[in-house]
Structure formats: C-alpha cells, structure tokens
Design a protein around this motif. Structure first.
Motif, PDB file in Angstrom:
ATOM      1  N   ARG A  71      -9.432 -16.747   3.337  1.00 44.00           N
ATOM      2  CA  ARG A  71      -8.412 -17.760   2.527  1.00 44.00           C
ATOM      3  C   ARG A  71      -9.653 -18.365   1.546  1.00 44.00           C
ATOM      4  O   ARG A  71      -9.293 -18.605   0.674  1.00 44.00           O
ATOM      5  N   SER A 111       0.614 -16.744  -0.089  1.00 44.40           N
ATOM      6  CA  SER A 111       1.904 -16.765   0.730  1.00 44.40           C
ATOM      7  C   SER A 111       2.564 -15.170   0.303  1.00 44.40           C
ATOM      8  O   SER A 111       2.908 -14.740   0.956  1.00 44.40           O
ATOM      9  N   ARG A 115      -0.722 -11.389   2.991  1.00 46.04           N
ATOM     10  CA  ARG A 115      -0.561 -10.481   4.175  1.00 46.04           C
ATOM     11  C   ARG A 115      -0.868  -9.221   3.663  1.00 46.04           C
ATOM     12  O   ARG A 115      -1.022  -8.148   4.356  1.00 46.04           O
ATOM     13  N   ARG A 116      -1.185  -8.871   2.357  1.00 47.15           N
ATOM     14  CA  ARG A 116      -1.633  -7.383   1.831  1.00 47.15           C
ATOM     15  C   ARG A 116      -3.203  -7.423   1.879  1.00 47.15           C
ATOM     16  O   ARG A 116      -3.788  -6.188   1.571  1.00 47.15           O
ATOM     17  N   GLU A 131      -6.746  -9.868   9.342  1.00 52.07           N
ATOM     18  CA  GLU A 131      -5.746  -9.602   8.449  1.00 52.07           C
ATOM     19  C   GLU A 131      -5.317 -10.943   8.228  1.00 52.07           C
ATOM     20  O   GLU A 131      -4.859 -11.581   8.866  1.00 52.07           O
ATOM     21  N   SER A 132      -5.243 -11.248   6.951  1.00 48.72           N
ATOM     22  CA  SER A 132      -4.797 -12.788   6.510  1.00 48.72           C
ATOM     23  C   SER A 132      -5.323 -13.799   7.219  1.00 48.72           C
ATOM     24  O   SER A 132      -4.859 -14.551   7.546  1.00 48.72           O
ATOM     25  N   LYS A 134      -6.378 -13.767  10.424  1.00 53.48           N
ATOM     26  CA  LYS A 134      -6.202 -13.794  11.815  1.00 53.48           C
ATOM     27  C   LYS A 134      -7.009 -12.495  12.385  1.00 53.48           C
ATOM     28  O   LYS A 134      -7.003 -11.343  11.878  1.00 53.48           O
ATOM     29  N   SER A 136      -7.605  -9.137  14.422  1.00 53.17           N
ATOM     30  CA  SER A 136      -6.774  -8.255  14.851  1.00 53.17           C
ATOM     31  C   SER A 136      -6.799  -7.803  16.238  1.00 53.17           C
ATOM     32  O   SER A 136      -7.833  -8.279  16.998  1.00 53.17           O
TER      33      SER A 136
END
Length: 171
Positions: A71, A111, A115-116, A131-132, A134, A136
């Motif tokens: 991020r 946002s 997510r991609r 992923e984003s 978080k 996996s």
C-alpha cells in the motif's frame, strides 16, 4: 481503457491543455497565467520532496515491522505521478496532480485497483505472497532445495569470456 482510445487520448489531452491556457489567459491575463504555471511547478517540486520523504519513512517502517509495504509503495507511486503532473505545464495536469496528493483520492483509487494488485517479495530463502497487503494462505512456502556434493557440480569456464582470468581460468 481500450488501446484503440489511446491515440485519441494522446491527441485530445494536449488540445485540452491548450484550450485551458487560452481560457485562463483570457480570464486573468498573460502574466498571471504564467505565474500560475510556474507556481504549480514549484509547488509540485516541494510537495514531491516532502511527501516522497514521508513515503520513504513509511515504507521503511513497514519493512522493519516485517510487513510488505504494498500500500505504501502504491501511495508513493501515486505521489510521484502527482508531482510529475504538477511539474508539467498545463492546468488539467495540475488538477489531476493536486487531486492525487489528496489522501482521500488515493484511498479511492486504492479501493478500485487494490484487489487486483499482488505484491510478491522474498526474504532470505522464504517467499511471502501478499494480495492487497494481506498475507495469503500459502504464506512462508519455500521452493525446492537441491543439495549437491562437490563432485556433483563443476564449472566449465569459457576461455573467450572477458571475465576469465589468465590462461582462460576463472579468477
């Protein structure tokens, strides 16, 4: 955006910038228009420096805490793009650049595209997949390890290599 629209966009954007210069020049005059263009370039350089340093500290902090700074990297990329847009002459690029400096706009973009985005990093021999931002479920999977004895592997140096030592031997 479809690729067939890219050439149209590349022609329309400079024309819109020229139209913006004409409209603003008529409304406030030549010298005030030039002052705005130079002022936004200076503002872009200052904001790029201060926000960029903040972003570097944030990436460093997340790295020290063991998190992938996905991020923070995306925020940093948007800040760099915003600074470059402010440095470019034109009022439309200035509007887009100033908008990208607003955290709410960056959060909105994150946002939509967050997510991609998949960030893959490695630390020593352990791989992490985020992923984003978080982890996996496959977190901390390591790849196959091949353990060879000394006899199982040897190098055949290329004597014509510029990296070869004297008489074709490796240094």
């Amino acid at each position: 955006m479809r690729f067939s629209l890219v050439p149209l966009f590349l022609v329309a954007w400079p024309l819109a910038e020229i139209a913006g210069f004409v409209l603003v020049g008529r409304a406030i005059g030549l010298w005030a228009t030039l002052g705005l263009v130079i002022g936004t370039a200076i503002l872009g350089a200052v904001l790029l420096r201060t926000q960029g340093m903040h972003m570097l500290r944030q990436v460093s902090t997340e790295g020290r805490e063991g998190r992938m700074p996905g991020r923070a990297l995306i925020d940093g990329a948007m800040i760099v793009v915003a600074g470059i847009l402010l440095l470019l002459p034109g009022f439309l690029t200035d509007i887009v650049g100033l908008a990208l400096f607003i955290p709410f706009v960056r959060n909105l973009i994150w946002s939509l595209v967050g997510r991609r985005i998949v960030v893959v990093g490695s630390s020593n021999s352990t791989r992490y997949r985020y992923e984003s931002g978080k982890p996996s479920p496959n977190d901390r999977k390591s790849g196959p390890v091949v353990d060879l004895d000394e006899e199982d592997f040897h190098r055949n140096p290329n004597p014509s290599s510029p990296w070869a030592g004297p008489k074709g031997k490796e240094p």
